[in-house]
Write an enzyme that holds these catalytic residues in place. Structure first.
Site, PDB file in Angstrom:
ATOM      1  CG  ASP A  15     -71.650-114.692  22.771  1.00 14.25           C
ATOM      2  OD1 ASP A  15     -71.925-113.501  23.041  1.00 14.25           O
ATOM      3  OD2 ASP A  15     -70.433-115.457  22.971  1.00 14.25           O
ATOM      4  CB  SER A  16     -71.206-112.446  18.889  1.00 16.33           C
ATOM      5  OG  SER A  16     -70.172-112.658  19.966  1.00 16.33           O
ATOM      6  CB  CYS A  78     -73.792-111.582  23.428  1.00 20.79           C
ATOM      7  SG  CYS A  78     -72.822-110.502  22.462  1.00 20.79           S
ATOM      8  CD  GLU A 163     -64.288-116.133  19.544  1.00 19.79           C
ATOM      9  OE1 GLU A 163     -63.936-116.880  18.489  1.00 19.79           O
ATOM     10  OE2 GLU A 163     -65.207-116.030  20.044  1.00 19.79           O
ATOM     11  CB  CYS A 197     -66.781-108.618  26.838  1.00 18.88           C
ATOM     12  SG  CYS A 197     -66.664-109.800  25.480  1.00 18.88           S
ATOM     13  CG  HIS A 199     -65.257-113.533  24.299  1.00 22.56           C
ATOM     14  ND1 HIS A 199     -66.456-113.148  23.839  1.00 22.56           N
ATOM     15  CD2 HIS A 199     -64.837-114.394  23.237  1.00 22.56           C
ATOM     16  CE1 HIS A 199     -66.830-113.918  22.595  1.00 22.56           C
ATOM     17  NE2 HIS A 199     -65.769-114.917  22.250  1.00 22.56           N
TER      18      HIS A 199
HETATM   19  N1  DGL Z   1     -69.294-112.075  23.808  1.00 25.49           N
HETATM   20  C1  DGL Z   1     -69.534-110.694  23.361  1.00 25.49           C
HETATM   21  C2  DGL Z   1     -69.931-109.672  24.439  1.00 25.49           C
HETATM   22  O1  DGL Z   1     -70.188-109.966  25.546  1.00 25.49           O
HETATM   23  C3  DGL Z   1     -68.226-110.173  22.689  1.00 25.49           C
HETATM   24  C4  DGL Z   1     -67.651-110.761  21.564  1.00 25.49           C
HETATM   25  C5  DGL Z   1     -67.878-110.039  20.190  1.00 25.49           C
HETATM   26  O2  DGL Z   1     -67.344-109.129  19.969  1.00 25.49           O
HETATM   27  O3  DGL Z   1     -68.750-110.642  19.361  1.00 25.49           O
HETATM   28  O4  DGL Z   1     -69.892-108.511  24.384  1.00 25.49           O
END
Ligand code: DGL
Length: 279
Positions: A15-16, A78, A163, A197, A199
């Site tokens: 993931d990012s 992600c 975050e 997403c 998150h």
């Molecule tokens: N976890 C990323 C996603 O699922 C979102 C976080 C980011 O913007 O890096 O899209």
């Protein structure tokens, strides 16, 4: 150097940042027997507002790193990376790097499930600006459920809230209500919403609090975990190349102590990450 293809390795989960941990947690509930190597590119997160080219470049670096460290199978946990990088990596890069390795995303399995959940065929998608702009959910849903209508809503403030550990604060109430109202204003017929997403599950309590009861909130982590279990069943040649040991090792491109303190919120267990550099 890519390790010998016959040596089993961990399943890579990328993931990012921290969001992919919400997917990893569900995958480990369903498939606890395997070893996992999680990587968060926290130093360069968020990806949500980055260009297509950069998300592709960063994601490919991560995939190569995970391959070099023994993974035969990598999950892009992600949505932004799945939306902007997965197809190019699968079609252009994998055949050159090693055609026997696999990279899977989170959008397709989520979309496969939508047909079972929505009765009206009006589906909402919450996502980062990048995921919504890419129209990836619209494109994938149109392939599987051509009669469905898809309504996207970018939620640029939700990832920063998570975050910064503000998921339970009053700012979260404000921004959760704001984006829910904006989505539902697009159609009164929306009966299911994808949290597009990784998150966003951290905001689930507030999302459920403000979402009308007749709207289903689709749990992406569980869907991806079930889909991966099904994939393993259908691909014994890959299953045999996923090492069994029940361990999980964490990598981050940011400070490891910082990662450890927030990662624990996602996985409900102590985390001790190693800092690495991607290039
Ligand atoms: N976890 C990323 C996603 O699922 C979102 C976080 C980011 O913007 O890096 O899209």
């Amino acid at each position: 150097m890519i390790q010998n293809m016959s040596t089993p390795g961990p399943i890579g989960v990328f993931d990012s940042g921290f969001g992919g941990l919400s997917i990893l947690r569900e995958i480990r509930k369903v498939l606890p027997q395997y070893d996992y190597l999680f990587m968060g590119d926290n130093a360069r997160a968020p990806y949500g507002s980055r260009s297509f080219d950069l998300v592709y470049e960063f994601t490919l670096q991560a995939v190569r790193y995970l391959f070099d460290h023994g993974c035969h199978l990598v999950i892009l946990a992600c949505n932004t990376a799945s939306a902007k990088a997965l197809r190019t990596i699968q079609q252009n890069d994998l055949p050159l790097i090693d055609p026997s390795r696999r990279v899977l995303g989170v959008i397709r399995p989520t979309v496969e499930k939508v047909g079972e959940i929505s009765h009206t065929g009006h589906v909402g998608v919450f996502g980062t600006p990048g995921t919504i702009q890419s129209q990836s959910y619209n494109i994938e849903i149109a392939k599987l459920h051509p009669a469905f209508k898809v309504y996207g809503q970018a939620c640029p403030m939700w990832v920063p809230l998570v975050e910064n550990q503000e998921s339970d604060g009053p700012g979260a109430d404000y921004f959760v209500q704001k984006y829910i109202n904006a989505l539902l204003a697009q159609s009164a017929d929306i009966d299911s919403v994808i949290l597009g997403c990784t998150h966003y599950p951290l905001l689930m309590d507030k999302i459920k609090q403000y979402m009308p009861a007749h709207v289903s909130v689709i749990p992406q982590g569980e869907i991806v975990a079930e889909s991966l279990a099904d994939y393993m069943h259908r691909h014994p040649e890959m299953e045999q190349r996923c090492r069994r040991g029940g361990t999980c090792y964490y990598l981050t491109t940011e400070d490891a102590d910082k990662f450890d303190s927030l990662a624990g919120i996602f996985v409900n267990e102590p985390v001790h990450a190693e800092k690495i550099t991607l290039h």
